[in-house]
Design a protein around this motif. Structure first.
Motif, PDB file in Angstrom:
ATOM      1  N   PHE A  26      24.591 -56.409  55.889  1.00 48.85           N
ATOM      2  CA  PHE A  26      23.273 -56.418  56.517  1.00 48.85           C
ATOM      3  C   PHE A  26      22.242 -55.779  55.589  1.00 48.85           C
ATOM      4  CE2 PHE A  26      24.977 -57.188  60.815  1.00 48.85           C
ATOM      5  CZ  PHE A  26      26.273 -56.706  60.698  1.00 48.85           C
TER       6      PHE A  26
ATOM      7  N   TYR B 117      18.695 -53.751  56.404  1.00 49.40           N
ATOM      8  CA  TYR B 117      17.801 -53.189  57.411  1.00 49.40           C
ATOM      9  C   TYR B 117      16.553 -52.673  56.709  1.00 49.40           C
ATOM     10  CZ  TYR B 117      21.038 -53.124  61.425  1.00 49.40           C
ATOM     11  OH  TYR B 117      21.859 -53.469  62.467  1.00 49.40           O
TER      12      TYR B 117
ATOM     13  N   GLN C 168      13.292 -49.990  57.181  1.00 49.18           N
ATOM     14  CA  GLN C 168      12.815 -48.840  57.938  1.00 49.18           C
ATOM     15  C   GLN C 168      11.396 -48.481  57.487  1.00 49.18           C
ATOM     16  OE1 GLN C 168      14.637 -44.913  57.339  1.00 49.18           O
ATOM     17  NE2 GLN C 168      14.672 -44.624  59.563  1.00 49.18           N
TER      18      GLN C 168
ATOM     19  N   GLN D  24      11.629 -46.780  62.828  1.00 53.12           N
ATOM     20  CA  GLN D  24      12.412 -47.781  63.547  1.00 53.12           C
ATOM     21  C   GLN D  24      13.177 -48.667  62.576  1.00 53.12           C
ATOM     22  OE1 GLN D  24      12.305 -48.232  67.201  1.00 53.12           O
ATOM     23  NE2 GLN D  24      14.193 -49.224  66.529  1.00 53.12           N
ATOM     24  N   MET D  25      14.480 -48.708  62.705  1.00 57.27           N
ATOM     25  CA  MET D  25      15.312 -49.560  61.865  1.00 57.27           C
ATOM     26  C   MET D  25      15.235 -50.999  62.385  1.00 57.27           C
ATOM     27  SD  MET D  25      16.984 -47.770  59.514  1.00 57.27           S
ATOM     28  CE  MET D  25      18.627 -48.423  59.210  1.00 57.27           C
TER      29      MET D  25
ATOM     30  N   LEU E  64      16.473 -55.020  61.705  1.00 57.52           N
ATOM     31  CA  LEU E  64      17.371 -55.915  60.972  1.00 57.52           C
ATOM     32  C   LEU E  64      16.547 -56.959  60.240  1.00 57.52           C
ATOM     33  CD1 LEU E  64      20.305 -56.860  60.391  1.00 57.52           C
ATOM     34  CD2 LEU E  64      19.984 -58.451  62.297  1.00 57.52           C
TER      35      LEU E  64
ATOM     36  N   ARG F 263      21.481 -60.837  57.803  1.00 58.41           N
ATOM     37  CA  ARG F 263      22.894 -60.500  57.765  1.00 58.41           C
ATOM     38  C   ARG F 263      23.687 -61.666  57.167  1.00 58.41           C
ATOM     39  NH1 ARG F 263      25.281 -60.861  63.947  1.00 58.41           N
ATOM     40  NH2 ARG F 263      24.693 -63.003  64.294  1.00 58.41           N
TER      41      ARG F 263
ATOM     42  N   MET G 211      11.422 -48.567  53.543  1.00 59.90           N
ATOM     43  CA  MET G 211      12.727 -48.237  52.955  1.00 59.90           C
ATOM     44  C   MET G 211      13.673 -49.344  53.390  1.00 59.90           C
ATOM     45  SD  MET G 211      14.522 -45.694  51.375  1.00 59.90           S
ATOM     46  CE  MET G 211      14.578 -43.971  51.844  1.00 59.90           C
TER      47      MET G 211
ATOM     48  N   PHE H 154      17.650 -50.625  53.572  1.00 57.44           N
ATOM     49  CA  PHE H 154      19.032 -50.176  53.529  1.00 57.44           C
ATOM     50  C   PHE H 154      19.978 -51.365  53.568  1.00 57.44           C
ATOM     51  CE2 PHE H 154      18.513 -45.678  53.941  1.00 57.44           C
ATOM     52  CZ  PHE H 154      17.352 -45.504  54.668  1.00 57.44           C
TER      53      PHE H 154
ATOM     54  N   LEU I  83      21.500 -43.046  55.834  1.00 59.43           N
ATOM     55  CA  LEU I  83      22.032 -42.719  57.147  1.00 59.43           C
ATOM     56  C   LEU I  83      23.479 -42.267  57.031  1.00 59.43           C
ATOM     57  CD1 LEU I  83      19.581 -44.658  57.768  1.00 59.43           C
ATOM     58  CD2 LEU I  83      20.779 -45.178  59.888  1.00 59.43           C
TER      59      LEU I  83
ATOM     60  N   LEU J 197      19.459 -40.620  64.602  1.00 58.18           N
ATOM     61  CA  LEU J 197      19.258 -41.987  65.075  1.00 58.18           C
ATOM     62  C   LEU J 197      20.439 -42.424  65.931  1.00 58.18           C
ATOM     63  CD1 LEU J 197      17.956 -43.514  61.754  1.00 58.18           C
ATOM     64  CD2 LEU J 197      16.645 -43.402  63.851  1.00 58.18           C
TER      65      LEU J 197
ATOM     66  N   VAL K 147      25.004 -57.190  65.978  1.00 58.83           N
ATOM     67  CA  VAL K 147      23.998 -56.386  65.301  1.00 58.83           C
ATOM     68  C   VAL K 147      23.716 -55.123  66.091  1.00 58.83           C
ATOM     69  CG1 VAL K 147      21.592 -56.352  64.558  1.00 58.83           C
ATOM     70  CG2 VAL K 147      22.973 -58.411  64.241  1.00 58.83           C
ATOM     71  N   LEU K 148      23.535 -54.024  65.387  1.00 59.40           N
ATOM     72  CA  LEU K 148      23.140 -52.784  66.028  1.00 59.40           C
ATOM     73  C   LEU K 148      21.641 -52.763  66.252  1.00 59.40           C
ATOM     74  CD1 LEU K 148      25.967 -52.000  64.901  1.00 59.40           C
ATOM     75  CD2 LEU K 148      25.024 -49.727  64.488  1.00 59.40           C
TER      76      LEU K 148
ATOM     77  N   PHE L 150      18.641 -50.120  66.915  1.00 61.24           N
ATOM     78  CA  PHE L 150      18.402 -48.682  66.754  1.00 61.24           C
ATOM     79  C   PHE L 150      17.265 -48.195  67.641  1.00 61.24           C
ATOM     80  CE2 PHE L 150      20.911 -47.144  63.173  1.00 61.24           C
ATOM     81  CZ  PHE L 150      21.414 -48.330  62.674  1.00 61.24           C
ATOM     82  N   GLY L 151      17.369 -46.917  68.022  1.00 65.84           N
ATOM     83  CA  GLY L 151      16.249 -46.236  68.635  1.00 65.84           C
ATOM     84  C   GLY L 151      15.316 -45.720  67.552  1.00 65.84           C
ATOM     85  N   ALA L 152      14.227 -45.089  67.988  1.00 67.01           N
ATOM     86  CA  ALA L 152      13.228 -44.585  67.047  1.00 67.01           C
ATOM     87  C   ALA L 152      13.606 -43.224  66.468  1.00 67.01           C
ATOM     88  CB  ALA L 152      11.871 -44.507  67.720  1.00 67.01           C
ATOM     89  N   GLY L 153      14.672 -42.635  66.992  1.00 72.50           N
ATOM     90  CA  GLY L 153      15.151 -41.383  66.419  1.00 72.50           C
ATOM     91  C   GLY L 153      14.563 -40.143  67.062  1.00 72.50           C
TER      92      GLY L 153
END
Lengths: 113, 115
Positions: A35, A37, A39, A44-45, A47, A50, A89, A91, B43, B91, B103-104, B106-109
């Motif tokens: 994947f 990702y 940011q 907020q991450m 996608l 993939r 960013m 990842f 991460l 996170l 797919v994961l 994510f929250g905003a952390g």
């Protein structure tokens, strides 16, 4: 243990140009997913794209595409027609059973206008 | 809910205090992950819950860190006797049941600052 390496801490690209972000990984598994990702400063991450390891065809999502080289364990991300909103960013991540997602250290992408 | 919700968004605490961070996953998502992200870094995996299976705690950095999840609902990450090196964004992510291709989201952390 699986590892993901992003060798470029930071990259810059001119708006409308193309940039490629590198990623390599280490695994002995044959069934896995890769994947990318994004940011942004909001944390907020998101996608981006993939790739299934069993598929030879490279994944594409609009301006984003990958170059997946399974034998070389390489998974680079190409962003075409770069836009200011692409600055973030990025990842690279790897996932295989039992489902733990492993991330690289990230690459900061700066887009110049 | 529509997305993964985390609270608090920001937490400032004094060294030695305990903190609790909360994650509310997407309804129906059986898998839940916690990651730590230090400033400008990647991460780090902390812990992973999958349904009723025993959690994968292999990423917890010390016994000051613990996490709980009741069924497929809310999870709390607890850090006891916080240290300055615990300062980071925590996170949470969730994913639906099924295969590793899922797919994961994510929250905003939660940004934790330990003074």
């Amino acid at each position: 243990a699986q590892t993901v390496t992003q060798s470029q801490p930071e990259m810059s690209v001119q708006e409308a140009e193309t940039v490629t972000l590198s990623c390599t990984y280490d695994t002995s598994e044959s069934d896995y997913y890769l994947f990318w990702y994004k940011q942004p400063p909001s944390r907020q991450m998101i996608l981006v794209i993939r790739q299934e390891a069993y598929k030879q065809q490279n994944a594409t999502e609009n301006r984003f595409s990958v170059n997946f080289q399974k034998a070389a364990k390489s998974f680079s991300l190409k962003i075409s027609d770069s836009q200011l909103g692409d600055a973030a960013m990025y990842f690279c991540a790897y996932r295989s059973p039992p489902n733990k997602l492993v991330f690289g250290a990230g690459t900061i992408l700066r887009v110049k206008s | 809910g529509a997305g993964v919700s985390q609270s608090p968004s920001n937490k400032v605490t004094e060294k030695g205090k305990d903190v609790e961070l909360r994650c509310d996953p997407i309804s129906g998502h059986t898998a839940l992950y916690w990651y730590r992200q230090r400033l400008g870094q990647g991460l780090e995996f902390l812990i992973y819950f999958q349904g009723n299976s025993a959690p994968d705690k292999s990423g917890l950095p010390s016994d000051r860190f613990s996490a709980e999840r009741t069924g497929e609902s809310v999870s709390t990450l607890t850090i006891q006797r916080t240290q300055q090196e615990d300062s980071a964004v925590y996170l949470c992510a969730s994913s639906p049941p099924g295969t590793v291709s899922n797919v994961l989201t994510f929250g905003a952390g939660s940004r934790l600052t330990v003074l």
